[in-house]
Motif scaffolding. Structure first.
Motif, PDB file in Angstrom:
ATOM      1  N   ALA A  96     -16.890   3.438  -8.440  1.00  0.00           N
ATOM      2  CA  ALA A  96     -15.133   3.226  -8.444  1.00  0.00           C
ATOM      3  C   ALA A  96     -15.499   1.849  -8.000  1.00  0.00           C
ATOM      4  O   ALA A  96     -15.920   0.809  -7.807  1.00  0.00           O
ATOM      5  N   ASP A  97     -14.313   1.351  -7.929  1.00  0.00           N
ATOM      6  CA  ASP A  97     -13.553   0.499  -7.919  1.00  0.00           C
ATOM      7  C   ASP A  97     -13.222  -0.248  -6.919  1.00  0.00           C
ATOM      8  O   ASP A  97     -13.251  -1.521  -5.806  1.00  0.00           O
ATOM      9  N   ASP A  98     -12.265   0.949  -5.977  1.00  0.00           N
ATOM     10  CA  ASP A  98     -12.574   0.904  -4.110  1.00  0.00           C
ATOM     11  C   ASP A  98     -12.436   2.576  -3.819  1.00  0.00           C
ATOM     12  O   ASP A  98     -12.402   3.078  -4.356  1.00  0.00           O
ATOM     13  N   TYR A  99     -12.021   2.348  -2.418  1.00  0.00           N
ATOM     14  CA  TYR A  99     -11.712   3.523  -1.378  1.00  0.00           C
ATOM     15  C   TYR A  99     -10.730   3.207  -0.360  1.00  0.00           C
ATOM     16  O   TYR A  99     -10.727   2.949   0.086  1.00  0.00           O
ATOM     17  N   VAL A 100     -10.437   4.970   0.262  1.00  0.00           N
ATOM     18  CA  VAL A 100     -10.223   4.976   1.088  1.00  0.00           C
ATOM     19  C   VAL A 100     -10.105   5.884   1.756  1.00  0.00           C
ATOM     20  O   VAL A 100     -10.541   6.962   1.312  1.00  0.00           O
ATOM     21  N   VAL A 101      -9.850   6.004   3.154  1.00  0.00           N
ATOM     22  CA  VAL A 101     -10.525   6.668   4.229  1.00  0.00           C
ATOM     23  C   VAL A 101      -9.218   7.798   4.737  1.00  0.00           C
ATOM     24  O   VAL A 101      -8.222   6.980   5.021  1.00  0.00           O
ATOM     25  N   LYS A 102      -9.192   9.453   4.674  1.00  0.00           N
ATOM     26  CA  LYS A 102      -8.348  10.138   4.654  1.00  0.00           C
ATOM     27  C   LYS A 102      -8.659  10.905   6.405  1.00  0.00           C
ATOM     28  O   LYS A 102      -9.962   9.858   7.273  1.00  0.00           O
ATOM     29  N   PHE A 104      -5.160   8.772   5.823  1.00  0.00           N
ATOM     30  CA  PHE A 104      -4.632   6.899   5.293  1.00  0.00           C
ATOM     31  C   PHE A 104      -2.768   7.812   5.592  1.00  0.00           C
ATOM     32  O   PHE A 104      -2.266   8.916   5.069  1.00  0.00           O
ATOM     33  N   GLU A 105      -2.536   6.126   5.894  1.00  0.00           N
ATOM     34  CA  GLU A 105      -1.473   5.540   5.103  1.00  0.00           C
ATOM     35  C   GLU A 105      -1.077   5.819   4.337  1.00  0.00           C
ATOM     36  O   GLU A 105      -1.748   4.650   3.585  1.00  0.00           O
ATOM     37  N   LEU A 106       0.166   6.561   3.917  1.00  0.00           N
ATOM     38  CA  LEU A 106       0.323   6.277   2.693  1.00  0.00           C
ATOM     39  C   LEU A 106       0.576   4.515   2.511  1.00  0.00           C
ATOM     40  O   LEU A 106       0.520   4.344   0.651  1.00  0.00           O
ATOM     41  N   ASP A 107       1.278   3.960   2.355  1.00  0.00           N
ATOM     42  CA  ASP A 107       1.464   2.136   2.096  1.00  0.00           C
ATOM     43  C   ASP A 107       0.727   1.599   2.280  1.00  0.00           C
ATOM     44  O   ASP A 107      -0.122   1.250   1.080  1.00  0.00           O
ATOM     45  N   VAL A 108      -0.576   1.968   2.734  1.00  0.00           N
ATOM     46  CA  VAL A 108      -1.716   1.323   2.816  1.00  0.00           C
ATOM     47  C   VAL A 108      -2.635   1.861   1.310  1.00  0.00           C
ATOM     48  O   VAL A 108      -3.112   1.124   1.125  1.00  0.00           O
ATOM     49  N   LEU A 109      -2.835   2.961   0.675  1.00  0.00           N
ATOM     50  CA  LEU A 109      -2.857   3.581  -0.674  1.00  0.00           C
ATOM     51  C   LEU A 109      -2.082   3.065  -1.458  1.00  0.00           C
ATOM     52  O   LEU A 109      -2.884   2.722  -2.685  1.00  0.00           O
ATOM     53  N   TYR A 110      -0.992   3.047  -0.988  1.00  0.00           N
ATOM     54  CA  TYR A 110      -0.284   2.489  -2.212  1.00  0.00           C
ATOM     55  C   TYR A 110      -0.631   0.398  -2.887  1.00  0.00           C
ATOM     56  O   TYR A 110      -0.376   0.243  -3.640  1.00  0.00           O
ATOM     57  N   SER A 111      -0.531   0.000  -1.068  1.00  0.00           N
ATOM     58  CA  SER A 111      -0.980  -1.968  -1.336  1.00  0.00           C
ATOM     59  C   SER A 111      -2.398  -1.557  -2.208  1.00  0.00           C
ATOM     60  O   SER A 111      -2.727  -2.404  -2.846  1.00  0.00           O
ATOM     61  N   ARG A 112      -3.005  -0.502  -1.902  1.00  0.00           N
ATOM     62  CA  ARG A 112      -4.796  -0.803  -2.502  1.00  0.00           C
ATOM     63  C   ARG A 112      -4.490  -0.634  -4.121  1.00  0.00           C
ATOM     64  O   ARG A 112      -5.040  -1.199  -5.002  1.00  0.00           O
ATOM     65  N   CYS A 114      -1.693  -0.902  -5.962  1.00  0.00           N
ATOM     66  CA  CYS A 114      -1.309  -2.360  -6.213  1.00  0.00           C
ATOM     67  C   CYS A 114      -1.640  -3.346  -6.908  1.00  0.00           C
ATOM     68  O   CYS A 114      -1.640  -4.178  -7.640  1.00  0.00           O
ATOM     69  N   ALA A 115      -2.654  -3.859  -5.651  1.00  0.00           N
ATOM     70  CA  ALA A 115      -4.112  -5.069  -5.823  1.00  0.00           C
ATOM     71  C   ALA A 115      -4.799  -4.540  -6.394  1.00  0.00           C
ATOM     72  O   ALA A 115      -5.505  -5.050  -7.641  1.00  0.00           O
ATOM     73  N   LEU A 116      -5.704  -3.247  -6.977  1.00  0.00           N
ATOM     74  CA  LEU A 116      -6.420  -3.062  -7.752  1.00  0.00           C
ATOM     75  C   LEU A 116      -6.128  -3.206  -9.486  1.00  0.00           C
ATOM     76  O   LEU A 116      -6.182  -3.608 -10.421  1.00  0.00           O
ATOM     77  N   LEU A 117      -4.505  -2.659  -9.441  1.00  0.00           N
ATOM     78  CA  LEU A 117      -3.628  -2.729 -11.439  1.00  0.00           C
ATOM     79  C   LEU A 117      -2.877  -4.141 -10.959  1.00  0.00           C
ATOM     80  O   LEU A 117      -2.908  -4.672 -12.312  1.00  0.00           O
TER      81      LEU A 117
END
Length: 229
Positions: A96-102, A104-112, A114-117
């Motif tokens: 995995a390249d990154d993780y998000v904890v449930k 989560f805020e949708l904008d946090v997921l979106y920023s992750r 975008c950063a990965l892409l």
């Protein structure tokens, strides 16, 4: 448009995330099981994958290993219900390249995402597939039913051209000109027939590789694969 595969068995969460990301310009396909996601990969490789850690038919780390064994550079984020160091470590160890904890805020997921892409780009374009055959253009590797297949240069170039034109018939003349003449090798028509025969044998006689009699060849997904997806 970058396509995202979201592996999530909670329909409510999946619907909210999908609607949000689609508003941001992504294409999102949701899969409620790991098995259905694997079937989808047989048809098309996405630009990024979101994987829920706990699925009804397995855990996210196993799916991470599956992805990395075939698509080494594909951006992958896993989602976990708690910030458990064991889950986090296992996720990264398995690709995995990154993780998000449930939750989560949708904008946090979106920023992750975008950063990965931004770091990876849209790597899905380097992967081509048809049925159980997949080709990694970056590493020049070919897989059939999960097994790496060793091809000669001409066999590889022949398969690459057919996969790039999946769903279209490629004439024998075009194949001869593109695969051989472009490399300075002027050969007769029989060379193509022999090379195609060897390619078919190495790929275990796939039903998706069609012969259009007296005209050329075509890569086309089998009906059973289309129905599953």
């Amino acid at each position: 448009m970058i396509e995202i595969y979201y592996i999530e068995d909670d329909r409510n969460i999946a619907a909210v995330v999908r609607d949000y990301l689609e508003q941001k310009g992504f294409g999102v396909s949701v899969y409620a099981t790991i098995a259905s996601a694997k079937e989808a990969f047989q048809k098309r490789v996405p630009g990024l994958v979101l994987v829920d850690w706990n699925m009804p038919d397995g855990q996210g780390d196993a799916f991470c290993r599956f992805i990395r064994s075939h698509w080494n550079d594909l951006p992958l984020i896993f989602l976990t219900v708690r910030d458990d160091s064991r889950d986090v470590i296992s996720g990264f160890q398995n690709g995995a390249d990154d993780y998000v904890v449930k939750p989560f805020e949708l904008d946090v997921l979106y920023s992750r995402i975008c950063a990965l892409l931004r770091r990876a780009g849209n790597v899905s374009e380097q992967y081509l597939s048809c049925d159980l055959i997949s080709l990694d253009q970056s590493r020049m590797m070919v897989f059939c039913e999960g097994e790496e297949i060793s091809l000669s240069q001409m066999e590889y170039q022949l398969l690459l051209l057919l996969l790039k034109n999946k769903g279209k018939t490629v004439t024998r003349d075009r194949l001869l000109q593109s695969v051989w003449d472009m490399n300075g090798s002027f050969v007769n028509d029989n060379t193509l027939t022999v090379t195609m025969k060897r390619l078919r044998e190495k790929l275990k006689s796939p039903s998706c590789l069609k012969t259009v009699r007296s005209f050329g060849y075509r890569m086309e997904e089998s009906e059973c694969i289309k129905e599953k997806n």
